[in-house]
Scaffold this motif. Structure first.
Motif, PDB file in Angstrom:
ATOM      1  N   GLN A  93       0.930  -1.294   0.021  1.00 56.77           N
ATOM      2  CA  GLN A  93      -0.015  -0.021   0.016  1.00 56.77           C
ATOM      3  C   GLN A  93       0.784   1.267  -0.069  1.00 56.77           C
ATOM      4  O   GLN A  93       1.945   1.522   0.662  1.00 56.77           O
ATOM      5  N   ILE A  94       0.581   2.056  -0.933  1.00 59.84           N
ATOM      6  CA  ILE A  94       1.188   3.490  -0.765  1.00 59.84           C
ATOM      7  C   ILE A  94       0.243   4.641  -0.486  1.00 59.84           C
ATOM      8  O   ILE A  94      -0.653   4.867  -1.289  1.00 59.84           O
ATOM      9  N   ILE A  95       0.742   5.679   0.141  1.00 61.08           N
ATOM     10  CA  ILE A  95       0.045   6.886   0.098  1.00 61.08           C
ATOM     11  C   ILE A  95       0.857   8.143  -0.305  1.00 61.08           C
ATOM     12  O   ILE A  95       2.211   8.255   0.219  1.00 61.08           O
ATOM     13  N   GLY A  96       0.213   8.875  -1.091  1.00 59.63           N
ATOM     14  CA  GLY A  96       1.010   9.870  -1.747  1.00 59.63           C
ATOM     15  C   GLY A  96       1.155   9.624  -3.382  1.00 59.63           C
ATOM     16  O   GLY A  96      -0.057   8.961  -3.742  1.00 59.63           O
ATOM     17  N   PRO A  97       1.914   9.980  -4.013  1.00 57.21           N
ATOM     18  CA  PRO A  97       3.076  10.699  -3.495  1.00 57.21           C
ATOM     19  C   PRO A  97       3.033  12.327  -3.344  1.00 57.21           C
ATOM     20  O   PRO A  97       2.096  12.791  -3.908  1.00 57.21           O
ATOM     21  N   CYS A  98       3.964  12.971  -2.614  1.00 55.92           N
ATOM     22  CA  CYS A  98       4.326  14.330  -2.645  1.00 55.92           C
ATOM     23  C   CYS A  98       5.617  14.449  -3.251  1.00 55.92           C
ATOM     24  O   CYS A  98       6.476  13.438  -3.795  1.00 55.92           O
ATOM     25  N   LYS A  99       5.655  15.739  -3.903  1.00 55.26           N
ATOM     26  CA  LYS A  99       6.982  16.061  -4.790  1.00 55.26           C
ATOM     27  C   LYS A  99       8.008  16.973  -4.118  1.00 55.26           C
ATOM     28  O   LYS A  99       7.431  18.178  -3.649  1.00 55.26           O
ATOM     29  N   ILE A 100       9.209  16.719  -3.809  1.00 50.16           N
ATOM     30  CA  ILE A 100      10.177  17.830  -3.457  1.00 50.16           C
ATOM     31  C   ILE A 100      11.318  17.757  -4.674  1.00 50.16           C
ATOM     32  O   ILE A 100      11.315  17.119  -5.164  1.00 50.16           O
ATOM     33  N   PRO A 101      12.199  18.841  -4.462  1.00 53.31           N
ATOM     34  CA  PRO A 101      13.150  18.788  -5.469  1.00 53.31           C
ATOM     35  C   PRO A 101      14.144  17.525  -5.371  1.00 53.31           C
ATOM     36  O   PRO A 101      14.245  16.857  -4.177  1.00 53.31           O
ATOM     37  N   SER A 102      14.723  17.017  -6.552  1.00 50.21           N
ATOM     38  CA  SER A 102      15.493  16.073  -6.424  1.00 50.21           C
ATOM     39  C   SER A 102      16.862  16.366  -5.586  1.00 50.21           C
ATOM     40  O   SER A 102      17.105  17.414  -5.403  1.00 50.21           O
ATOM     41  N   PHE A 103      17.396  15.274  -5.316  1.00 52.68           N
ATOM     42  CA  PHE A 103      18.451  15.447  -4.261  1.00 52.68           C
ATOM     43  C   PHE A 103      19.692  16.289  -4.707  1.00 52.68           C
ATOM     44  O   PHE A 103      20.054  17.216  -4.162  1.00 52.68           O
ATOM     45  N   SER A 104      19.984  16.437  -6.063  1.00 56.91           N
ATOM     46  CA  SER A 104      20.887  17.277  -6.897  1.00 56.91           C
ATOM     47  C   SER A 104      20.531  18.727  -6.652  1.00 56.91           C
ATOM     48  O   SER A 104      21.468  19.585  -7.094  1.00 56.91           O
ATOM     49  N   ARG A 105      19.300  19.108  -6.484  1.00 52.12           N
ATOM     50  CA  ARG A 105      18.844  20.278  -6.277  1.00 52.12           C
ATOM     51  C   ARG A 105      18.549  20.662  -5.091  1.00 52.12           C
ATOM     52  O   ARG A 105      18.313  22.058  -4.672  1.00 52.12           O
ATOM     53  N   LEU A 106      18.797  19.838  -4.055  1.00 53.90           N
ATOM     54  CA  LEU A 106      18.917  20.294  -2.818  1.00 53.90           C
ATOM     55  C   LEU A 106      20.311  20.637  -1.996  1.00 53.90           C
ATOM     56  O   LEU A 106      21.117  19.979  -2.417  1.00 53.90           O
ATOM     57  N   ASN A 107      20.179  21.732  -1.176  1.00 51.71           N
ATOM     58  CA  ASN A 107      21.474  22.393  -0.885  1.00 51.71           C
ATOM     59  C   ASN A 107      21.634  22.482   0.599  1.00 51.71           C
ATOM     60  O   ASN A 107      21.944  23.422   1.339  1.00 51.71           O
ATOM     61  N   GLY A 108      20.856  21.406   1.316  1.00 55.26           N
ATOM     62  CA  GLY A 108      21.078  21.435   2.937  1.00 55.26           C
ATOM     63  C   GLY A 108      19.756  21.843   3.434  1.00 55.26           C
ATOM     64  O   GLY A 108      19.457  22.009   4.634  1.00 55.26           O
ATOM     65  N   GLU A 109      18.591  21.706   2.528  1.00 53.36           N
ATOM     66  CA  GLU A 109      17.260  22.291   3.115  1.00 53.36           C
ATOM     67  C   GLU A 109      16.567  21.184   4.041  1.00 53.36           C
ATOM     68  O   GLU A 109      16.883  19.762   4.059  1.00 53.36           O
ATOM     69  N   HIS A 110      15.867  21.820   4.821  1.00 54.50           N
ATOM     70  CA  HIS A 110      15.185  20.744   5.783  1.00 54.50           C
ATOM     71  C   HIS A 110      13.777  20.291   4.980  1.00 54.50           C
ATOM     72  O   HIS A 110      12.823  20.912   4.490  1.00 54.50           O
TER      73      HIS A 110
END
Length: 228
Positions: A93-110
């Motif tokens: 069973q899967i709930i979601g998804p939600c979408k955040i930036p890919s890891f390559s576009r993350l610069n230390g965000e929470h």
């Protein structure tokens, strides 16, 4: 079947005490950068679901539906692609998804929070218990503290994180097989007031799924797992 190559176990402990209070586990896959988070649940009961909050809200109150209960262990998946979902492997069973930036576009965000309503929600680790292929992170709590939350930050480029006012922190470097670049995971901890009312059973809640890089949206969806 997810092939886990590394597990980080997060605990709290009080100064002068040898007792470890179980908070959550972070699992890493062998061949990609995906991160899987599971809260400890002292009664082996979970609430799972998806909710939303206003972008600039500092606090939000969550009301949990009894129909969202599961006795199977779910995990919150944060994938390198930026897809976030809750999955119960035993039920497929899967709930979601939600979408955040890919890891390559993350610069230390929470990107995720782990919150215990109060330390009463936490189970004590069995003395001298050994866990294979796992690393222990133990966060010291003050004598007068009632609760804490743990912030999970991700940087796909370098060891740097965008957080402030954190009392305890750990940096984890994960280098999957066959991939050129590692991913850096920051684990930070902040004291907070007790969250649950006296007549409400305390638990450990994980939330994730909002976009930490986009401040223009008015409403953010997020996914949660609450362990009881």
């Amino acid at each position: 079947m997810i092939q886990i190559s590394r597990t980080i176990r997060i605990y709290f402990f009080r100064n002068g005490s040898s007792e470890l209070l179980k908070v959550a586990t972070l699992n890493f896959k062998k061949n990609d950068s995906s991160l899987y988070i599971i809260p400890y649940a002292r009664n082996n009961s979970y609430r799972i679901g998806q909710k939303s909050f206003a972008q600039h809200d500092i606090e939000a109150t969550l009301k949990f539906n009894e129909n969202e209960t599961s006795e199977n262990i779910p995990h919150l998946s944060i994938h390198n692609s930026g897809q976030v979902h809750v999955r119960i492997p035993q039920l497929n069973q899967i709930i979601g998804p939600c979408k955040i930036p890919s890891f390559s576009r993350l610069n230390g965000e929470h990107v995720a929070s782990i919150t215990c309503d109060s330390f009463d929600a936490l189970q004590i680790e069995e003395e001298n218990k050994k866990h294979k292929n796992s690393q222990r992170i133990a966060i010291k709590i003050g004598d007068n503290e009632e609760s804490r939350r743990v912030l999970i930050c991700i940087n796909g480029n370098e060891e740097r994180f965008v957080v402030e006012d954190c009392y305890s922190y750990f940096h984890v470097k994960h280098k999957p097989e066959g991939l050129k670049n590692p991913v850096w995971v920051g684990i930070f901890s902040i004291p907070q007031d007790r969250l649950n009312a006296p007549d409400v059973e305390p638990g450990v809640t994980i939330i994730s799924g909002w976009d930490p890089t986009d401040r223009s949206v008015k409403q953010e969806d997020f996914l949660y797992i609450r362990g009881l």
